[in-house]
Design a protein around this motif. Structure first.
Motif, PDB file in Angstrom:
ATOM      1  N   TRP A  54       0.750  -0.954   0.286  1.00 38.27           N
ATOM      2  CA  TRP A  54      -0.003   0.087  -0.144  1.00 38.27           C
ATOM      3  C   TRP A  54       0.949   0.927  -0.385  1.00 38.27           C
ATOM      4  N   TYR A  55       0.173   2.369  -0.491  1.00 34.76           N
ATOM      5  CA  TYR A  55       0.690   3.254  -0.555  1.00 34.76           C
ATOM      6  C   TYR A  55       0.065   5.194   0.051  1.00 34.76           C
ATOM      7  N   GLU A  56       0.816   5.550   0.400  1.00 35.80           N
ATOM      8  CA  GLU A  56       0.273   7.148   0.962  1.00 35.80           C
ATOM      9  C   GLU A  56       1.307   8.008   0.287  1.00 35.80           C
ATOM     10  N   ILE A  57       0.066   8.785  -0.972  1.00 38.58           N
ATOM     11  CA  ILE A  57       0.987  10.084  -1.347  1.00 38.58           C
ATOM     12  C   ILE A  57       0.794  11.196  -1.003  1.00 38.58           C
ATOM     13  N   LYS A  58       2.537  11.605  -0.167  1.00 40.81           N
ATOM     14  CA  LYS A  58       2.088  13.664  -0.297  1.00 40.81           C
ATOM     15  C   LYS A  58       2.877  14.084  -0.950  1.00 40.81           C
ATOM     16  N   SER A  59       2.147  15.410  -1.266  1.00 38.85           N
ATOM     17  CA  SER A  59       2.805  16.182  -2.179  1.00 38.85           C
ATOM     18  C   SER A  59       3.159  17.541  -1.026  1.00 38.85           C
ATOM     19  N   THR A  60       4.412  18.152  -1.514  1.00 42.46           N
ATOM     20  CA  THR A  60       4.730  19.761  -0.189  1.00 42.46           C
ATOM     21  C   THR A  60       6.278  19.962  -0.983  1.00 42.46           C
ATOM     22  N   GLY A  61       6.435  21.086  -0.762  1.00 39.70           N
ATOM     23  CA  GLY A  61       7.379  22.369  -1.190  1.00 39.70           C
ATOM     24  C   GLY A  61       8.603  21.501  -1.362  1.00 39.70           C
ATOM     25  N   ALA A  62       9.318  21.976  -2.193  1.00 40.41           N
ATOM     26  CA  ALA A  62      10.704  21.815  -2.002  1.00 40.41           C
ATOM     27  C   ALA A  62      11.406  22.084  -0.812  1.00 40.41           C
ATOM     28  N   SER A  63      11.386  23.379  -0.638  1.00 44.41           N
ATOM     29  CA  SER A  63      11.658  24.124   1.259  1.00 44.41           C
ATOM     30  C   SER A  63      11.487  23.021   2.059  1.00 44.41           C
ATOM     31  N   SER A  64      10.292  22.548   1.927  1.00 50.47           N
ATOM     32  CA  SER A  64       9.027  21.760   3.239  1.00 50.47           C
ATOM     33  C   SER A  64       9.266  21.090   4.271  1.00 50.47           C
ATOM     34  N   THR A  65      10.419  21.174   5.201  1.00 50.43           N
ATOM     35  CA  THR A  65      11.025  20.500   6.423  1.00 50.43           C
ATOM     36  C   THR A  65       9.340  19.007   7.326  1.00 50.43           C
ATOM     37  N   GLU A  66       8.297  19.276   6.444  1.00 53.48           N
ATOM     38  CA  GLU A  66       7.263  18.228   6.977  1.00 53.48           C
ATOM     39  C   GLU A  66       5.860  17.744   6.779  1.00 53.48           C
ATOM     40  N   ILE A  67       5.441  16.666   6.755  1.00 48.87           N
ATOM     41  CA  ILE A  67       4.624  15.945   5.951  1.00 48.87           C
ATOM     42  C   ILE A  67       3.083  16.195   7.333  1.00 48.87           C
ATOM     43  N   PHE A  68       2.500  16.505   6.150  1.00 52.75           N
ATOM     44  CA  PHE A  68       0.858  16.255   7.418  1.00 52.75           C
ATOM     45  C   PHE A  68       0.121  15.379   6.910  1.00 52.75           C
ATOM     46  N   ILE A  69      -0.097  14.530   8.008  1.00 51.22           N
ATOM     47  CA  ILE A  69      -1.378  13.636   8.085  1.00 51.22           C
ATOM     48  C   ILE A  69      -2.609  13.828   8.799  1.00 51.22           C
ATOM     49  N   SER A  70      -3.423  12.989   7.726  1.00 54.57           N
ATOM     50  CA  SER A  70      -4.880  13.621   8.032  1.00 54.57           C
ATOM     51  C   SER A  70      -5.367  13.573   8.772  1.00 54.57           C
ATOM     52  N   SER A  71      -5.171  12.093   8.798  1.00 56.85           N
ATOM     53  CA  SER A  71      -5.843  11.332  10.141  1.00 56.85           C
ATOM     54  C   SER A  71      -4.732  10.036  10.553  1.00 56.85           C
TER      55      SER A  71
END
Length: 310
Positions: free
Chosen positions: A179-196
């Motif tokens: 299984w795969y969870e896909i996240k898109s964030t900016g080039a300079s971002s240092t974090e990933i948001f997990i919504s649930s």
């Protein structure tokens, strides 16, 4: 605003709310198109056809029906129930007319139904016809992953079956092997948001795939638009001998309807990281939190999960 949308508005404005009646649209199309008021508060688009649509869904925003007339023809109507969605409803009507403008009425009717189904969830869940840039970036990440799966040998139909994100599933992609969870964030971002909690809460090992995506100028090397990416995948599926309709319906569930508006904003993808989500990966588990907490959001520090990177 397109000429079709202008005509729709003009024809509705020309009808007296209380006198009833319908006005025919001046479109060159195998089907007859009309506008009317189902009530003083509810606009309707009506198609007159030689054949019926056997199964047509209504929603909280649109009441859809197919009824036989006295002359034996069928009136297929789409009535807007939520006036706040009027602008989107008019865009939808113009889009369906254009999408279904083919040689024969049989195929045109089939295309009307397919396109309408793709619009349903958008009207139920969105306030605007065009997704915001952050939502576009999230969808781009999922589409890049889908495209990679197909390009590396997975049949398009199999790849699409596993794409559960648009249907509101806990994980974006689920296949027999992973299984795969896909996240898109900016080039300079240092974090990933997990919504649930449920997004990463599985006993079997999966992967967290992070795409670095940013808005950019059109002349930046390797820049692309969401519209261009969608059509690249449609072309890819077609070249492999499969029908892209399932992709169109999935996109509709995700809130995307194929419009030129999505060909304006350009994006760039600077990098991609893959992390193994195993039993040691830092995540919150449902069994570890009180039952009284029904939902939880959290953020993961990207530099701190380097040891899980593949």
């Amino acid at each position: 605003m397109s000429s079709k949308e202008n005509e729709l508005r003009e024809k509705w404005n020309a009808i007296n709310y209380y006198s009833g009646g319908a006005l025919k649209l001046s479109v060159n199309h195998p089907l007859e198109w009309y506008v009317r008021y189902a009530s003083p508060e509810h606009k309707s688009v009506v198609i007159v056809s030689q054949k019926a649509i056997k199964k047509i869904e209504s929603s909280k925003c649109i009441d859809a029906s197919c009824n036989q007339r006295k002359d034996g023809k069928y009136a297929i109507s789409f009535t807007l129930m939520d006036r706040k969605q009027e602008d989107v409803f008019i865009i939808m009507a113009g889009d369906i007319i254009e999408y279904s403008n083919v040689d024969t009425d049989d195929i045109a009717l089939l295309k009307v139904l397919r396109r309408y189904n793709a619009w349903l969830k958008l009207l139920d869940h969105k306030c605007d016809a065009v997704l915001g840039s952050n939502t576009q970036k999230g969808l781009i990440g999922e589409l890049l992953f889908l495209k990679e799966k197909i390009e590396t040998g997975m049949l398009p139909s199999e790849a699409l079956i596993g794409w559960d994100g648009p249907e509101g599933a806990d994980q974006d992609f689920v296949y027999a092997e992973c299984w795969y969870e896909i996240k898109s964030t900016g080039a300079s971002s240092t974090e990933i948001f997990i919504s649930s909690v449920e997004q990463l809460d599985r006993d079997d090992e999966g992967e967290l795939v992070v795409y670095r995506i940013d808005k950019c100028a059109p002349d930046q090397p390797k820049s692309f638009t969401l519209y261009g990416l969608v059509h690249a995948i449609i072309d890819l599926i077609s070249r492999l001998g499969e029908n892209p309709d399932e992709l169109v319906l999935k996109l509709g569930s995700a809130g995307y309807i194929d419009m030129k508006e999505y060909d304006k904003q350009h994006f760039s993808m600077s990098s991609k990281q893959i992390y193994s989500v195993n039993n040691t990966f830092p995540k919150i588990r449902r069994k570890e939190i009180p039952n009284e907490i029904i939902n939880m959001e959290y953020r993961i520090d990207i530099p701190s999960i380097k040891s899980w990177e593949k």
